[in-house]
Motif scaffolding. Structure first.
Motif, PDB file in Angstrom:
ATOM      1  N   VAL A 724    -103.091  42.360 150.535  1.00 11.44           N
ATOM      2  CA  VAL A 724    -101.972  42.504 151.377  1.00 11.44           C
ATOM      3  C   VAL A 724    -100.837  41.517 151.300  1.00 11.44           C
ATOM      4  N   ASP A 725     -99.463  42.119 151.152  1.00  7.20           N
ATOM      5  CA  ASP A 725     -98.111  41.411 151.075  1.00  7.20           C
ATOM      6  C   ASP A 725     -97.167  42.072 151.583  1.00  7.20           C
ATOM      7  N   ILE A 726     -96.036  41.423 151.520  1.00  5.75           N
ATOM      8  CA  ILE A 726     -94.988  42.183 152.132  1.00  5.75           C
ATOM      9  C   ILE A 726     -94.751  43.160 151.085  1.00  5.75           C
ATOM     10  N   PRO A 727     -94.217  44.470 151.529  1.00  5.46           N
ATOM     11  CA  PRO A 727     -93.845  45.414 150.837  1.00  5.46           C
ATOM     12  C   PRO A 727     -92.787  45.129 149.721  1.00  5.46           C
ATOM     13  N   ASP A 728     -92.881  46.128 148.801  1.00  6.59           N
ATOM     14  CA  ASP A 728     -91.908  46.131 147.785  1.00  6.59           C
ATOM     15  C   ASP A 728     -90.571  46.458 148.413  1.00  6.59           C
ATOM     16  N   PRO A 729     -89.424  46.282 147.828  1.00  6.80           N
ATOM     17  CA  PRO A 729     -88.145  46.721 148.607  1.00  6.80           C
ATOM     18  C   PRO A 729     -88.025  48.083 148.349  1.00  6.80           C
ATOM     19  N   PRO A 730     -87.666  49.038 149.067  1.00  6.52           N
ATOM     20  CA  PRO A 730     -87.181  50.640 148.808  1.00  6.52           C
ATOM     21  C   PRO A 730     -86.528  50.721 147.580  1.00  6.52           C
ATOM     22  N   GLU A 731     -86.343  51.821 147.330  1.00  4.38           N
ATOM     23  CA  GLU A 731     -85.414  52.210 146.240  1.00  4.38           C
ATOM     24  C   GLU A 731     -83.896  52.457 147.064  1.00  4.38           C
ATOM     25  N   ALA A 732     -82.798  52.527 146.101  1.00  2.00           N
ATOM     26  CA  ALA A 732     -81.696  52.525 146.891  1.00  2.00           C
ATOM     27  C   ALA A 732     -81.687  53.980 147.875  1.00  2.00           C
ATOM     28  N   TYR A 761     -88.346  50.253 159.400  1.00  2.00           N
ATOM     29  CA  TYR A 761     -87.066  49.870 158.486  1.00  2.00           C
ATOM     30  C   TYR A 761     -86.092  49.290 159.350  1.00  2.00           C
ATOM     31  N   PHE A 762     -85.350  48.237 158.511  1.00  2.00           N
ATOM     32  CA  PHE A 762     -84.089  47.854 159.081  1.00  2.00           C
ATOM     33  C   PHE A 762     -83.044  48.324 158.078  1.00  2.00           C
ATOM     34  N   ILE A 763     -81.714  48.834 158.872  1.00  2.00           N
ATOM     35  CA  ILE A 763     -80.727  49.381 158.128  1.00  2.00           C
ATOM     36  C   ILE A 763     -79.507  48.485 158.189  1.00  2.00           C
ATOM     37  N   GLU A 764     -78.880  48.244 157.047  1.00  2.00           N
ATOM     38  CA  GLU A 764     -77.640  47.354 157.161  1.00  2.00           C
ATOM     39  C   GLU A 764     -76.560  48.088 156.131  1.00  2.00           C
ATOM     40  N   ARG A 765     -75.381  47.686 156.301  1.00  2.00           N
ATOM     41  CA  ARG A 765     -74.149  48.305 155.810  1.00  2.00           C
ATOM     42  C   ARG A 765     -73.004  47.480 155.650  1.00  2.00           C
ATOM     43  N   LYS A 766     -72.207  47.669 154.840  1.00  5.63           N
ATOM     44  CA  LYS A 766     -70.995  46.865 154.323  1.00  5.63           C
ATOM     45  C   LYS A 766     -69.964  47.730 153.572  1.00  5.63           C
ATOM     46  N   LYS A 767     -68.667  47.253 153.968  1.00  2.00           N
ATOM     47  CA  LYS A 767     -67.517  47.748 153.111  1.00  2.00           C
ATOM     48  C   LYS A 767     -68.078  47.495 151.624  1.00  2.00           C
ATOM     49  N   ALA A 806     -97.080  44.590 158.499  1.00  2.00           N
ATOM     50  CA  ALA A 806     -97.757  43.513 159.386  1.00  2.00           C
ATOM     51  C   ALA A 806     -97.467  41.996 158.872  1.00  2.00           C
ATOM     52  N   ILE A 807     -97.313  41.891 157.535  1.00  2.00           N
ATOM     53  CA  ILE A 807     -97.200  40.631 156.831  1.00  2.00           C
ATOM     54  C   ILE A 807     -95.880  40.196 156.953  1.00  2.00           C
ATOM     55  N   GLY A 808     -94.914  41.018 156.855  1.00  2.00           N
ATOM     56  CA  GLY A 808     -93.431  40.683 157.163  1.00  2.00           C
ATOM     57  C   GLY A 808     -92.530  41.691 156.408  1.00  2.00           C
ATOM     58  N   VAL A 809     -91.275  41.196 156.116  1.00  2.00           N
ATOM     59  CA  VAL A 809     -90.291  42.167 155.847  1.00  2.00           C
ATOM     60  C   VAL A 809     -89.753  42.120 154.445  1.00  2.00           C
ATOM     61  N   SER A 810     -89.929  43.137 153.752  1.00  2.00           N
ATOM     62  CA  SER A 810     -89.569  42.984 152.356  1.00  2.00           C
ATOM     63  C   SER A 810     -88.228  42.617 151.894  1.00  2.00           C
ATOM     64  N   LYS A 811     -87.952  42.445 150.722  1.00  2.00           N
ATOM     65  CA  LYS A 811     -86.634  42.204 150.236  1.00  2.00           C
ATOM     66  C   LYS A 811     -85.599  43.483 150.245  1.00  2.00           C
ATOM     67  N   PRO A 812     -84.405  43.320 150.247  1.00  2.00           N
ATOM     68  CA  PRO A 812     -83.704  44.508 150.328  1.00  2.00           C
ATOM     69  C   PRO A 812     -83.414  45.491 149.474  1.00  2.00           C
ATOM     70  N   SER A 813     -83.203  46.572 149.780  1.00  2.00           N
ATOM     71  CA  SER A 813     -83.165  47.580 148.499  1.00  2.00           C
ATOM     72  C   SER A 813     -81.867  47.556 147.820  1.00  2.00           C
ATOM     73  N   GLU A 814     -81.653  48.032 146.717  1.00  2.00           N
ATOM     74  CA  GLU A 814     -80.540  48.181 146.136  1.00  2.00           C
ATOM     75  C   GLU A 814     -79.676  48.801 147.037  1.00  2.00           C
ATOM     76  N   PRO A 815     -78.320  48.323 147.002  1.00  2.00           N
ATOM     77  CA  PRO A 815     -77.213  49.155 147.638  1.00  2.00           C
ATOM     78  C   PRO A 815     -77.072  50.725 147.310  1.00  2.00           C
ATOM     79  N   SER A 816     -76.949  51.330 148.220  1.00  2.00           N
ATOM     80  CA  SER A 816     -76.561  52.987 147.839  1.00  2.00           C
ATOM     81  C   SER A 816     -75.457  52.801 147.140  1.00  2.00           C
ATOM     82  N   LYS A 817     -75.291  54.035 146.596  1.00  4.59           N
ATOM     83  CA  LYS A 817     -73.881  54.436 145.943  1.00  4.59           C
ATOM     84  C   LYS A 817     -72.713  54.417 147.089  1.00  4.59           C
ATOM     85  N   ALA A 818     -71.697  54.011 146.541  1.00  2.94           N
ATOM     86  CA  ALA A 818     -70.776  53.944 147.446  1.00  2.94           C
ATOM     87  C   ALA A 818     -70.327  55.138 147.950  1.00  2.94           C
ATOM     88  N   PHE A 819     -69.918  55.429 149.290  1.00  2.00           N
ATOM     89  CA  PHE A 819     -69.516  56.679 149.918  1.00  2.00           C
ATOM     90  C   PHE A 819     -68.321  56.539 150.983  1.00  2.00           C
TER      91      PHE A 819
END
Length: 1282
Positions: A724-732, A761-767, A806-819
């Motif tokens: 067991v390990d922290i999960p892989d980052p999800p796809e964009a 999951y945790f969600i983040e956004r930016k301009k 349960a192990i921890g938080v994965s690395k962030p996924s690639e950003p989505s396409k800009a919308f």
């Protein structure tokens, strides 16, 4: 008691007196003295020799008469005089004036070396032997002995003791001391207590004398079964000295032993004069020791005492007139304690013999007669008128046939006929008041052995009967074995019986212990013979068999031997096996069995059965095997899954079992985990195996396979390791919908969840222009979608996702396409139908009233069949026009149509026609479009599935029918499913009966179209009809066979020929894919006999069975013609031959000289060959060269030298390389190179091994691990390329 002298028979039969005549003018009584002499040589029982010189006594100078006492010699008595009890010293007399009388009244046991006191009489100057005979059981007899004629007779050894195991010994005690005599009797063969009697002297029974000075005691030890008899003498006195006797009686057994007691006292002074009256008289002055024998008179001088008025008795007169055998009684009666001193003083007193008034001649003192003989007792009377009476032991004798009385003048004679041991007694004759006595001794004649024992040689369990005949009926004999008396008790194996003079010793069931020398002892002789008891020859009907037994199964060892009643012992590894609850040992007649209910590992070993008494043994080996097992239950992990956090060390220990110890292999997939690994390694030791991963990684997760192998079987088990390990980052994430100030985003779970379920999951956004990310949620989102809000319309945004477990938080996924948040347009307006054709509907509309900031990208047209809910997109690409034609519609159907406006924000609300549109139908002739691969014969193997799709055209929907060979198809055999545009024929499991031509018909009203499909189902062919051996010559065999009757519905493509040696019947492939029906098999081994079999082959493979030659081919050496073989042998020779009874003669034609030398040239090259793994393969080529070339085989340009997997043959130019059970590792380029002096040549071929081996098979074949790893990797690469 006997008289001190006896008459001896002279040669003329007249008695000769051995003592002085009557007292008238006779010399004085001889002087008597005591003398100690060493014990003489043993003589016959009850008889003792008397030695005298031949001189007559002279009256003026009488010599003293001496009584010699024989005692046990001691180291202090060698040549020296020792003081005797009572103060009398030993006197050493000269040998020419000494008469010695020796021998006990009862013979002592052989182990008792104590001698007994004996008395003998010495006559002065008398050289004539004068034997003196006394009673056999006498102790103090003064005339005991035997006649001179008996001195030269052989002397028998005294009989061995049969009851006493410990006899009382002669001993010495001081006056006033205590002493104990012990006798022991073994009671092992006695049913009751024996009877014991203690005697002093000849006649005094001590049982009536017990008191404060004498005590008798009896004890019995139950452990040793020994009776102990003790005689305690307390405060001994001088008069206790003397000879004692112990007699033991039990039924018919008797044993006795004599011993002496010597009571010592201080030595007396010899110079004092002692008054005889006071010295030898019993004290009566009321002193302290009154009533006791007074010994003090001999020790100190007494003052003269006043005599009382009682008249004194003249002891001397009494002694003078008494016989010598009465001296002891007189001394005891009148209180004389020093008998020896008394006798010493009587030497000088002349003896006056009183003349008898009644007898002119008295009886002799003693007589001797042989048992069964006759004796005459004669007296001469002075007055014949006197009445005469005869007495035996005081009882008057009456005339009878045994006792006869005769009268001859003044002689009175008593004849005793047939004398027995009962006649051995004291006899007396009374004439008036006078009486004379004598003693008769009956001598038993020795019992002789008339017929001796014969040697016996027999075998065990037989009956042995030893027979012996003696001279006397009812005689007592003793049977001995190896010098030891044979026990004849109730529980004894030996039986003794007597029939008259014959005596028998019977052994009913003989054993080897009965071997020995048996003898019978009689009084007059012995006889012995050797008895040999041998074992019966051992015959083994069934020997022990080696066994291999699984653990826990019963073990049954069985053997059968003769003779059947022989017991035996079972041993395991040299240790004796004892029966118990688990082990059962059975012996029934000839069968011996050892049964173990449940075998254990300790039961393995070498088992031996040893028949008792034989040197032979039967042996077998028991090998306990236990199939290997993996004990995963000891892990206590659910579903055998081990979970560990990445980066930690893992050591997994799993118990295993198996006998013998199994070989353990760890595998992950097809990769073997070696013991020499650095980070990941497998170890096995003892009864467990372990897997160690130093630093666990994500790639270590998976199923690990454990394989255990031993000769008992194979076991496998799987363990799943979950890292067991922290999960892989999800796809964009994707943003499918964008609103004016919001959007809808979706995403997929990460490909690897870290081995632990995703919690959220945790969600983040930016301009897009910013680098600052803002978290949108603080509580985990468990869904896979989210709608961010409160965004600025027209500003580009990006979003990203974090996965949490349960192990921890994965690395962030690639950003989505800009919308960009934008609003959709309003719905189109004024939608109407513009045109309807047979398959199309054309519609048109107006743009939406509100378009918005995002603009308008195009329109989307959709339709659905009336009554259905499925809307079909008509245009895959957006159309910018406001008119669109829907094509591909079904005639006669009714459809609904709607239109949507599309921009960057999405699709607008649809605009739908208010009424459905009817599509008019148009007739289209049917057309079958047969696929290209079905235009030729469609072939499948038996058992495979057949699934054919045949498309067609036609409107309206055509009617489809199928026929096979002109007949309808049964739906139970073939499944047919039709659609609007195609027809599917399906056979789940093809059979040969499904082969044939299938006709498909498509009809639309009066229009028809047909197509024919040819389906062929093939199977394995049958074996050839027959295989025969056409010819055999040299190492070659010609075979011919007939093609099979059943070709499997496919052409025969070839044949596979195999051979087998008759000894082993192991089949080896000679050639494969052979197309002809005849072949010549070469390179056969001379001396072997071969069978051949042939498989048929078609496109499906080899036939299931093969046809074998009925006869075998024997390969014989050239020139030999064996007779009576199953078939003829052929020998190809280069010349003509003439067959003669003795062999072949060669007729060699004459040739002209020709140079045959040539360089090597291959006339038949090597051909590329395919081999099957595990089956021997051969490579053949032929070379011509002269002189004979040297042939070298090479693999991949490397010479093959001393490799046991290859065998090379060269015969008559044909070179063969045999590869034994090749594996894929043996594939490669093989080269045959021929070299001689004129040149060299070589040919090459490629060998490819099909089938391959598994890892375990390679391990079993001993292939090194690095080569196995290399082979596995190459196999994977080949599979990937394919």
């Amino acid at each position: 008691m006997p008289e001190p002298t006896k008459k001896d028979e002279t040669p003329n039969g007249q008695p000769e007196e051995s003592v002085a005549p009557d007292s008238n003018g006779a010399p004085q009584l001889p002087e008597i003295s005591l003398e100690v002499s060493p014990p003489p040589e043993p003589v016959a029982e009850g008889k003792e020799p008397i030695e005298t010189d031949g001189k007559n006594p002279e009256p003026p100078e009488p010599e003293p008469l001496q009584a010699v006492v024989a005692q046990e010699p001691s180291p202090a008595e060698n040549g020296s005089n020792q003081p005797q009890p009572g103060g009398v010293k030993e006197q050493a007399e000269s040998a020419d004036s000494t008469v010695k009388e020796e021998g006990p009244c009862s013979p002592p046991p052989p182990e008792d070396a104590n001698s007994i006191k004996k008395l003998s009489v010495e006559l002065p100057n008398d050289s004539v032997p004068v034997p003196a005979m006394g009673r056999k059981d006498s102790v103090w007899s003064l005339g005991e002995g035997q006649g001179p004629e008996e001195l030269d007779k052989p002397i028998d050894n005294p009989p061995l003791s049969t009851l006493l195991i410990e006899s009382p010994q002669s001993a010495t005690v001081f006056v006033g001391g205590d002493i104990t005599f012990v006798a022991k009797v073994e009671a092992k063969d006695l049913l009751r207590k024996p009877t014991i009697k203690w005697f002093k002297g000849k006649w005094m029974d001590l049982a009536s004398k017990t008191g404060k000075h004498l005590q008798l005691k009896e004890t019995f030890d139950r452990l040793t079964k020994v009776h102990t008899f003790e005689m305690h003498i307390i405060k001994a006195k001088e008069n206790y000295a003397g000879n004692y006797r112990c007699e033991v009686t039990y039924k018919d057994k008797f044993d006795s032993c004599s011993f002496d007691l010597e009571v010592k006292e201080a030595e007396q002074s010899s110079g004092q004069s002692i008054d005889i009256r006071s010295a030898f008289k019993r004290s009566s002055e009321g002193q302290e020791d009154a009533g006791e024998l007074d010994f003090s008179g001999l020790l100190k001088h007494r003052e003269p005492k006043q005599q009382d008025d009682t008249p004194e008795v003249d002891v001397w007169e009494i002694l003078k007139n008494a016989r010598p055998d009465q001296y002891e009684k007189i001394a005891f009666m009148y209180g004389i304690t020093d008998l020896r001193g008394l006798l010493k003083r009587m030497k000088k007193i002349p003896k006056e013999e009183k003349k008898s008034e009644a007898f002119a001649k008295k009886l002799d003192p003693a007589y001797q007669v042989d048992k069964g003989g006759k004796i005459r007792l004669v007296v001469d009377l002075a007055d014949p008128t006197v009445e005469l009476k005869w007495y035996k032991n005081g009882q008057e004798i009456r005339p009878s046939p045994k006792y006869i009385f005769e009268h001859k003048g003044t002689q009175r004679i008593m004849v005793i006929n047939n004398c027995t041991t009962n006649d051995d007694a004291a006899y007396s004759v009374a004439a008036g008041d006078e009486k004379c006595t004598t003693e008769l001794f009956v001598k038993e004649l020795p019992v002789k052995v008339v017929k001796g024992i014969e040697p016996v040689k027999t075998t065990v369990n037989e009956r042995i009967e030893l027979e012996c005949e003696v001279s006397e009926e009812g005689a007592q004999v003793k049977w001995m074995k190896n010098g030891v008396e044979v026990p004849t008790g109730v529980r004894s194996r030996y039986r003794v019986k007597c029939e008259g003079t014959k005596h028998f010793l019977v052994i009913d069931d003989a054993s080897r212990e009965d071997t020995g020398t048996y003898s019978i002892m009689a009084t007059g002789g012995t006889s012995e013979a050797h008895v040999q008891v041998d074992l019966k020859p051992l015959k083994i009907y069934q020997d022990l068999q080696d066994m291999t037994v699984k653990l826990g199964q019963p073990i049954k060892l069985h053997c059968e031997i003769y003779p059947g009643n022989v017991p035996g012992r079972w041993y395991r590894n040299g240790q004796l096996i004892q029966p118990n609850d688990r082990i059962n040992i059975i012996h029934r007649n000839k069968v011996h069995r050892l049964e173990i209910e449940t075998s254990s590992l300790h039961d393995a070993g070498d088992y031996t059965f040893v028949p008792e008494g034989y040197s032979q043994s039967l042996s077998a080996k028991i090998h306990i095997i236990d199939p290997p097992r993996v004990h995963l239950e000891s892990l206590n992990f659910p579903d055998n899954t081990v979970t560990i956090v990445a980066g930690n060390k893992l050591r997994l220990e799993i118990p295993i079992s198996g006998e013998p110890a199994p070989r353990v292999v760890w595998m992950k997939g097809e990769r073997v985990i070696l013991e020499s690994g650095h980070r990941v390694r497998a170890e096995t030791y003892g009864d467990q195996t372990s897997l160690t991963i130093e630093v666990t990684e994500r790639e270590d997760s998976g199923n690990y396979k454990i394989v255990l192998q031993n000769e008992a079987g194979e076991a496998t088990a799987s363990v799943r390791i979950k890292v067991v390990d922290i999960p892989d980052p999800p796809e964009a994430p994707l943003v499918p919908v964008v609103g004016g100030d919001w959007c809808s985003m979706t995403w997929e779970p990460p490909k690897y969840d870290g081995g632990s379920p995703i919690l959220g999951y945790f969600i983040e956004r930016k301009k897009k222009q910013s680098s600052r990310w803002m978290r949108l949620n603080f509580d985990l989102i468990k869904e896979l979608s989210f709608e961010p809000k409160k965004m600025i319309e027209g500003v580009p945004y990006e979003v990203r996702i974090f996965a949490v477990n349960a192990i921890g938080v994965s690395k962030p996924s690639e950003p989505s396409k800009a919308f960009t948040p934008l609003a959709v347009t309003s719905e189109p307006t004024m939608l109407v139908v513009d045109d309807v054709t047979d398959t199309t509907v054309t519609v048109k509309w107006r743009p939406p009233e509100t378009i918005g900031a995002a603009g308008l990208d195009g329109y989307l047209v959709e339709y659905c069949i009336e009554g259905a809910d499925d809307w079909v997109v008509s245009n895959k690409e957006l159309t910018e026009k406001t008119k669109y034609t829907i094509t591909g519609l079904t005639p006669g159907c009714k459809i609904l149509v709607r239109v949507k406006a599309i921009n960057a924000a999405g699709a607008s609300a649809p605009r739908t026609l208010q009424h459905s549109v009817l599509v008019k139908e148009v007739i289209e002739p049917p057309k079958i479009r047969v696929p290209r691969h079905l235009k030729q014969t469609y072939t499948r193997k038996v058992g495979e599935a057949v699934n054919l799709v045949v498309p067609f055209l036609g409107k309206p929907r055509p009617k489809v029918t199928w026929l096979k060979e002109g007949k309808p198809i049964e739906p139970t055999h073939v499944s047919i499913r039709n659609t609007d545009c195609d027809s599917i024929i399906f056979i789940r499991k093809a059979e040969r009966s499904h082969s044939g031509k299938y006709e498909m018909t498509v009809q639309v009203e009066n229009h028809v179209d047909t197509a024919i499909l040819d389906i062929q189902i093939v199977d394995l062919p049958g074996p050839p009809v027959s295989v025969t051996i056409e010819d055999v010559w040299g190492g070659n065999v010609a075979l011919v066979w007939t093609p099979p009757k059943d070709n499997g519905n496919a052409p025969i493509t070839g044949y596979t020929i195999q051979k087998a040696d008759k000894k082993t019947m192991e089949w080896y492939t000679c050639i494969e894919h052979y197309h002809r029906t005849c072949i010549t098999i070469t390179e056969l081994v001379v001396g072997n006999e071969y069978f051949f079999r042939i498989f048929s082959e078609n496109m499906c493979g080899l036939s299931e069975t093969a046809t074998q030659t009925k006869k075998s081919a024997l390969i014989v050496k050239e020139g030999n013609f064996p007779h009576d073989t199953a078939q003829r042998q052929y020998h190809a020779q280069p010349h003509s031959f003439t067959l003669t009874p003795t062999g072949m003669q060669v007729k060699t034609p004459e040739y002209s000289d020709h140079d045959f030398k040539e360089a090597p040239k291959f006339t038949q090259p090597l051909i590329n060959t395919f081999a099957i793994a595990g089956y021997n393969a051969t490579l053949n080529c032929s070379v011509r060269a002269n002189p004979r070339p040297k042939v070298i085989w090479m693999k991949n340009k490397i010479a093959i030298i001393d490799d046991p997997r290859y065998r090379m043959f060269s015969n008559q130019g044909v070179c063969t390389l045999e590869i034994r059970k090749p594996s894929p590792y043996d594939g490669g380029m093989y080269t045959c190179k021929a070299i001689n002096d004129l040149g060299e040549a070589q040919v090459d071929c490629k060998l490819e091994v099909k089938g391959g081996f598994t890892f375990f098979e390679l391990m079993q074949r001993g292939v090194p691990l690095h080569l196995i790893d290399k082979y596995m990797n190459e196999a994977k690469i080949v599979e990937q390329e394919k």
